[in-house]
Design a protein around this motif. Sequence first.
Motif, mmCIF file in Angstrom:
data_model
loop_
_atom_site.group_PDB
_atom_site.id
_atom_site.type_symbol
_atom_site.label_atom_id
_atom_site.label_comp_id
_atom_site.label_asym_id
_atom_site.label_seq_id
_atom_site.Cartn_x
_atom_site.Cartn_y
_atom_site.Cartn_z
ATOM 1 N N SER A 1 -39.563 -49.172 42.945
ATOM 2 C CA SER A 1 -39.894 -47.843 43.460
ATOM 3 C C SER A 1 -38.816 -47.400 44.447
ATOM 4 O O SER A 1 -38.095 -48.216 45.007
ATOM 5 N N ARG B 1 -31.371 -40.389 38.387
ATOM 6 C CA ARG B 1 -32.034 -39.160 37.968
ATOM 7 C C ARG B 1 -31.250 -37.964 38.494
ATOM 8 O O ARG B 1 -30.720 -37.999 39.602
ATOM 9 N N ALA C 1 -33.917 -34.434 40.782
ATOM 10 C CA ALA C 1 -35.219 -34.954 41.207
ATOM 11 C C ALA C 1 -35.776 -34.038 42.297
ATOM 12 O O ALA C 1 -35.066 -33.675 43.235
ATOM 13 N N LEU D 1 -38.992 -37.750 48.405
ATOM 14 C CA LEU D 1 -39.083 -38.211 47.025
ATOM 15 C C LEU D 1 -39.739 -39.578 47.058
ATOM 16 O O LEU D 1 -39.286 -40.477 47.771
ATOM 17 N N ASN D 2 -40.817 -39.734 46.332
ATOM 18 C CA ASN D 2 -41.499 -41.014 46.222
ATOM 19 C C ASN D 2 -41.658 -41.280 44.735
ATOM 20 O O ASN D 2 -42.491 -40.661 44.082
ATOM 21 N N SER D 3 -40.844 -42.186 44.193
ATOM 22 C CA SER D 3 -40.759 -42.340 42.754
ATOM 23 C C SER D 3 -40.994 -43.776 42.308
ATOM 24 O O SER D 3 -40.381 -44.704 42.832
ATOM 25 N N ASN D 4 -41.879 -43.937 41.328
ATOM 26 C CA ASN D 4 -42.055 -45.219 40.667
ATOM 27 C C ASN D 4 -40.988 -45.278 39.580
ATOM 28 O O ASN D 4 -40.982 -44.460 38.667
ATOM 29 N N LEU D 5 -40.080 -46.220 39.686
ATOM 30 C CA LEU D 5 -38.948 -46.289 38.768
ATOM 31 C C LEU D 5 -39.256 -47.065 37.505
ATOM 32 O O LEU D 5 -38.424 -47.148 36.614
#
Length: 123
Positions: A52, A80, A83, A90-94
């Motif tokens: 993440s 990305r 985004a 930005l809080n992203s599950n990769l």
Amino acid sequence: MKIKGVIIALFTFLVLTACIEDSKKITFQNETDNWIVEYTATVKGEDQETNSLYVKYIGEGETPDRIDYQIKERSGGAGRTNATLEQGVLNSNLGSCSGCAVASENDEIEITIKWMGLVRRFN
């Protein structure tokens, strides 16, 4: 009757303990005048990993709506374009992988953020 209760409790404990997988969190954190970056790899066993990314804009002036990011590490990378940031975050599950090379505490991770014509690299 007490012994039956103890046996059931012991059996339940053993079954639950066997079902719990050990996982290890490896976190890369860095901060500049403009950004807070946190990349987390949660490693299960020897060949499973979930990643993440948390990015927060803390700079002065206009907060960007979108960024491009690139992550490079020993076991691969991710990136990305455009985004979306929500209120500068930005809080992203990769994603995750199984049967893959996983991160370790000694790995070097490079994260690049591009925004509004500017570039910042984190090592």
